[in-house]
Design an enzyme around this catalytic site. Sequence first.
Site, PDB file in Angstrom:
ATOM      1  N   ASN A 134       0.797  -1.221   0.000  1.00 27.27           N
ATOM      2  CA  ASN A 134       0.000   0.000   0.000  1.00 27.27           C
ATOM      3  C   ASN A 134       0.833   1.277   0.000  1.00 27.27           C
ATOM      4  OD1 ASN A 134      -1.932  -1.928   0.221  1.00 27.27           O
ATOM      5  ND2 ASN A 134      -2.765  -1.238   2.185  1.00 27.27           N
ATOM      6  N   HIS A 181     -10.259  30.500 -38.334  1.00 21.84           N
ATOM      7  CA  HIS A 181     -11.388  29.712 -38.848  1.00 21.84           C
ATOM      8  C   HIS A 181     -11.001  28.985 -40.144  1.00 21.84           C
ATOM      9  CE1 HIS A 181     -14.147  31.819 -36.058  1.00 21.84           C
ATOM     10  NE2 HIS A 181     -13.412  32.887 -36.356  1.00 21.84           N
ATOM     11  N   SER A 311       0.861   5.753 -50.708  1.00 23.90           N
ATOM     12  CA  SER A 311      -0.312   5.034 -51.199  1.00 23.90           C
ATOM     13  C   SER A 311       0.114   3.725 -51.841  1.00 23.90           C
ATOM     14  CB  SER A 311      -1.072   5.885 -52.219  1.00 23.90           C
ATOM     15  OG  SER A 311      -2.122   5.142 -52.829  1.00 23.90           O
ATOM     16  N   LYS A 317       2.619   9.532 -54.391  1.00 28.21           N
ATOM     17  CA  LYS A 317       1.946  10.188 -53.272  1.00 28.21           C
ATOM     18  C   LYS A 317       2.778  10.032 -51.997  1.00 28.21           C
ATOM     19  CE  LYS A 317      -2.723  10.764 -51.408  1.00 28.21           C
ATOM     20  NZ  LYS A 317      -2.418  10.893 -49.986  1.00 28.21           N
ATOM     21  N   GLU A 324       0.858  12.593 -38.405  1.00 28.14           N
ATOM     22  CA  GLU A 324      -0.281  11.697 -38.197  1.00 28.14           C
ATOM     23  C   GLU A 324      -0.014  10.731 -37.041  1.00 28.14           C
ATOM     24  OE1 GLU A 324      -1.884  11.597 -42.817  1.00 28.14           O
ATOM     25  OE2 GLU A 324      -0.802   9.874 -41.999  1.00 28.14           O
TER      26      GLU A 324
END
Length: 455
Positions: A134, A181, A311, A317, A324
Amino acid sequence: MSHRIEKDSMGELHVPVSALYQAQTQRAVQNFAISAATMPAGFIRALLLIKQAAAHANGELGLLTQPQTHAITTAAQQQLDNLKLSQYPVSVFQTGSGTSSNMNANEVLATLATEILGEKVHPNDHINLGQSSNDTIPSSIHVSAAIALEHDLLPAIHRLHQALEAQIASHGDIVKTGRTHLMDAMPVSFEQVFSAWQAQLSHATTLIKEQQQRLLQLAQGGTAVGTGINAHPRFSALLCQQISHTTGLPFQPAENLFFTIGSQDVAVACSGALKTLAVALMKIANDLRWMNSGPLAGLAEIELPALQPGSSIMPGKVNPVIPEAVAMACTQVIGHDSAITLAGQSGNFELNVMLPLIASNLLDSIGLLAGSCTALAEQALKGLKVNQHNIASALARNPILVTALNPIIGYEKAAAIAKQAYQQQRPVIEVAAELTDIPLAQLQELLNPAKLTGQ
């Protein structure tokens, strides 16, 4: 024989011959089959550091003989020098106190120390002396997280900050179209863009360092509920001194042991600081993705390093794979934070009972963020190129530049110039020269994008 018989207070059972652990660990392996995910290496190392420091403290206090102390500390160092995670097979999803992981370490060290000493070293009576799961498991969370922040995450953030500084030195004076925006707005320089990212990193770093200071306070010495039962009054201070000497971080006993055992508020706050960094990195990653978009139909303001084909069917590409990957890692960190927040609520009376989950998620978040910062610095920013032609072309046709004429001709007339310039796809300065009496030289001065950045 592939198994040997071990015995604990509940009876006998078979344990693999190659295992350094004993009966209680084997019970945990059999009981907790929910997931194959085991406790992270950083947590195990912290737990071993605590066991080693505890043996030093108990030896100094005369509670262990010097041969016992030597055997235990040597066994711990052997594990730290050559950690084999196969000897720590207990699942993350185990008893909420982490008792099974505590006993796993106790048993491994007891086996090794017995071999070193030549006589029985008991996992409870000797290795676990003056400790409870604990207070040991919460302390291991703090120690492992503090070390990971110090040696992994904070240096990685610094590297990313330096990578941005290098980009400012190379491209900082280039002026581009600002966007609000996602729409064209007043111009900004790359120095302003990159400095904003640096400020985000600095803000997150401040929050992380604040929580790191709180992680340096350990629950060790509170034993089962915070009263310190079965621990020598000097045990906690001696243990913290030893860990501080080993790690170089100034650990100390917590001011309130009931707080550090009954709650995980420090881990929750630390996770919140990590989430702040995750949000900052995701913002940076997405800005990079947008600026890199194209190369013909997007913004194409920058070109990120081409790391791999993008791709399986479209030749040529190339995708922004590092931003990402970072965005996904940051999403996971935010998910971990939600889990840690819910786990932090499970401080029932004198003990939180989701400690292993908190430990696993917290360390995974630190690792993901450290890796993300390094990837952005080394694989995205380091080779980043600025497409000055595209930037200058878009900037010259930006109708929002007319905002600079508001104080002279008023909002309405400026809006009419902006609309006509956009409709006719002409530079604002040409339309303004036709529709106002402002001399061309003055218009060139007023509509100079570099001056409109305020630099």
